[in-house]
Write a protein that holds these residues in place. Structure first.
Motif: not given
Length: 187
Positions: A123-148
């Motif tokens: 996933r390369t939306i927004g600032v995620s390209k250079f943020m650490s993926s070792k940390t849990k983040l509040c992200l859009c619930d894509n499974d329930n139809g929410y998109v960033e």
């Protein structure tokens, strides 16, 4: 009789004109009572705009409790901000639900329409390209139809299942009337 009628017309016109001026410019009691008084109020003081500390990763914000390294909605720079995207006040953040891309521990930490999870590596939306993926983040619930929404940095959309249920309910309410109207045409 004509000169008298003309006078009433002129008086009516003047009265009407005076009424229009009163309506347009208004007569207020405060204007009458404040005329000639000096302004005793001190001039407004300019409060400096408080900004969070600039950062590059969530680890840069570990010194300030409840902050995350997220995009500032005012100048779009990465800053250590509280969960509601406000800068910490006196080094403290209020205990609020966290917005998009804030650090979290569980889904209960995040706003509606978001889930607490690890960043998906593809996933390369927004600032995620250079943020650490070792940390849990509040992200859009894509499974329930929410998109960033990248422009507004929020989650948008609706639960598609709920939308389908609403449409089905409307159809079930309207269908008997349509069938009844169709049947009346044939009889």
């Amino acid at each position: 009789m004509q000169p008298l009628a003309r006078r009433f017309t002129q008086c009516g016109s003047l009265t009407m004109l005076f009424g229009v001026f009163i309506i347009l410019f208004g007569v207020s009691s405060t204007a009458l009572t404040t005329f000639g008084k000096t302004n005793n109020q001190p001039p407004p003081t300019h409060v400096p705009i408080v900004k969070g500390r600039e950062c590059n990763a969530h680890d840069d914000c570990s010194a300030i409790d409840r902050t995350s390294c997220v995009k500032d909605p005012n100048d779009y720079k990465l800053r250590c901000l509280c969960g509601d995207d406000s800068p910490p006040s006196a080094g403290q953040c209020p205990d609020v639900l966290k917005g998009l891309r804030h650090k979290c521990n569980s889904n209960n930490d995040c706003e509606d329409g978001m889930v607490c999870q690890f960043e998906n590596s593809n996933r390369t939306i927004g600032v995620s390209k250079f943020m650490s993926s070792k940390t849990k983040l509040c992200l859009c619930d894509n499974d329930n139809g929410y998109v960033e929404d990248i422009l507004h940095d929020i989650c948008s959309g609706a639960n598609l299942q709920t939308l389908a249920n609403i449409l089905a309910s409307i159809c079930s309410l309207v269908l008997p009337f349509v069938v009844s109207a169709h049947m009346r045409k044939h009889f």
